[in-house]
Design a protein around this motif. Structure first.
Motif, short mmCIF file in Angstrom:
data_model
loop_
_atom_site.label_atom_id
_atom_site.label_comp_id
_atom_site.label_asym_id
_atom_site.label_seq_id
_atom_site.Cartn_x
_atom_site.Cartn_y
_atom_site.Cartn_z
N GLN A 178 29.99 34.45 29.39
CA GLN A 178 30.67 33.41 28.61
C GLN A 178 32.15 33.31 28.98
O GLN A 178 32.69 32.23 29.12
CB GLN A 178 30.53 33.70 27.12
N TYR A 179 32.79 34.46 29.14
CA TYR A 179 34.21 34.49 29.50
C TYR A 179 34.42 33.82 30.85
O TYR A 179 35.34 33.00 31.02
CB TYR A 179 34.69 35.94 29.52
N LEU A 180 33.59 34.14 31.81
CA LEU A 180 33.71 33.55 33.14
C LEU A 180 33.54 32.03 33.08
O LEU A 180 34.26 31.28 33.73
CB LEU A 180 32.67 34.14 34.09
N GLN A 181 32.59 31.57 32.28
CA GLN A 181 32.29 30.14 32.21
C GLN A 181 33.31 29.36 31.37
O GLN A 181 33.64 28.23 31.70
CB GLN A 181 30.90 29.92 31.60
N ARG A 182 33.78 29.97 30.30
CA ARG A 182 34.58 29.21 29.33
C ARG A 182 36.08 29.41 29.44
O ARG A 182 36.85 28.55 29.02
CB ARG A 182 34.16 29.61 27.91
N THR A 183 36.52 30.52 29.97
CA THR A 183 37.94 30.84 29.94
C THR A 183 38.60 30.69 31.31
O THR A 183 39.67 30.10 31.41
CB THR A 183 38.14 32.27 29.42
N LEU A 184 37.98 31.24 32.32
CA LEU A 184 38.57 31.17 33.65
C LEU A 184 38.32 29.81 34.28
O LEU A 184 37.26 29.22 34.11
CB LEU A 184 37.98 32.27 34.54
N ARG A 185 39.27 29.31 34.95
CA ARG A 185 39.15 28.01 35.62
C ARG A 185 39.10 28.27 37.12
O ARG A 185 40.10 28.19 37.83
CB ARG A 185 40.34 27.10 35.28
N LEU A 186 37.90 28.60 37.60
CA LEU A 186 37.73 29.00 39.00
C LEU A 186 37.09 27.92 39.86
O LEU A 186 36.95 28.12 41.06
CB LEU A 186 36.86 30.27 39.07
N GLY A 187 36.67 26.85 39.26
CA GLY A 187 35.91 25.85 39.99
C GLY A 187 34.43 26.17 39.87
O GLY A 187 34.05 27.32 39.66
N ALA A 188 33.61 25.16 39.99
CA ALA A 188 32.17 25.32 39.75
C ALA A 188 31.52 26.35 40.66
O ALA A 188 30.75 27.21 40.21
CB ALA A 188 31.48 23.97 39.89
N THR A 189 31.82 26.30 41.94
CA THR A 189 31.18 27.21 42.90
C THR A 189 31.57 28.66 42.65
O THR A 189 30.70 29.54 42.61
CB THR A 189 31.54 26.80 44.34
N ASN A 190 32.84 28.93 42.47
CA ASN A 190 33.29 30.30 42.23
C ASN A 190 32.80 30.83 40.89
O ASN A 190 32.42 31.99 40.78
CB ASN A 190 34.81 30.39 42.30
N THR A 191 32.80 29.99 39.87
CA THR A 191 32.31 30.42 38.56
C THR A 191 30.84 30.78 38.65
O THR A 191 30.42 31.82 38.13
CB THR A 191 32.51 29.29 37.51
N GLN A 192 30.07 29.95 39.30
CA GLN A 192 28.64 30.19 39.46
C GLN A 192 28.39 31.51 40.20
O GLN A 192 27.54 32.31 39.80
CB GLN A 192 28.01 29.02 40.22
N ALA A 193 29.12 31.74 41.27
CA ALA A 193 28.95 32.97 42.06
C ALA A 193 29.32 34.19 41.23
O ALA A 193 28.61 35.21 41.27
CB ALA A 193 29.80 32.90 43.32
N ARG A 194 30.40 34.12 40.47
CA ARG A 194 30.83 35.27 39.65
C ARG A 194 29.85 35.54 38.52
O ARG A 194 29.61 36.69 38.17
CB ARG A 194 32.24 35.06 39.13
N CYS A 195 29.29 34.48 37.94
CA CYS A 195 28.30 34.66 36.88
C CYS A 195 27.03 35.31 37.43
O CYS A 195 26.46 36.20 36.79
CB CYS A 195 27.96 33.33 36.22
N ARG A 196 26.61 34.89 38.60
CA ARG A 196 25.43 35.51 39.23
C ARG A 196 25.68 36.99 39.52
O ARG A 196 24.82 37.82 39.30
CB ARG A 196 25.08 34.78 40.52
N THR A 197 26.87 37.29 40.00
CA THR A 197 27.21 38.69 40.27
C THR A 197 27.21 39.50 38.99
O THR A 197 26.67 40.61 38.95
CB THR A 197 28.59 38.77 40.96
#
Length: 72
Positions: free
Chosen positions: A15-34
């Motif tokens: 949730q933090y990765l998706q809602r708080t950090l502004r990394l761009g869609a691709t980077n957010t998706q990769a970090r959430c998968r990790t």
């Protein structure tokens, strides 16, 4: 900030990765998968993590039940 091996922390981390950090869609998706893969490597259930991470409210650990004792 997020305890390893904690189901609620794993969901909150996503949730933090998706809602708080502004990394761009691709980077957010990769970090959430990790984050999900790391939690699953610790034995946490993928389905539960995904369900909890999608909840609209922030995922918090449940409060421990308090014992109720009757006074005599």
């Amino acid at each position: 900030m997020f305890a390893d091996g904690c189901l609620h922390c794993a969901a909150r981390r996503i949730q933090y990765l998706q809602r708080t950090l502004r990394l761009g869609a691709t980077n957010t998706q990769a970090r959430c998968r990790t984050a999900l893969q790391q939690a699953m490597a610790l034995g946490l259930p993928e389905v539960e993590i995904r369900r909890m991470a999608k909840a609209p409210e922030w995922q918090l650990a449940p409060e421990p039940e308090k014992e109720t004792r009757k006074r005599r």
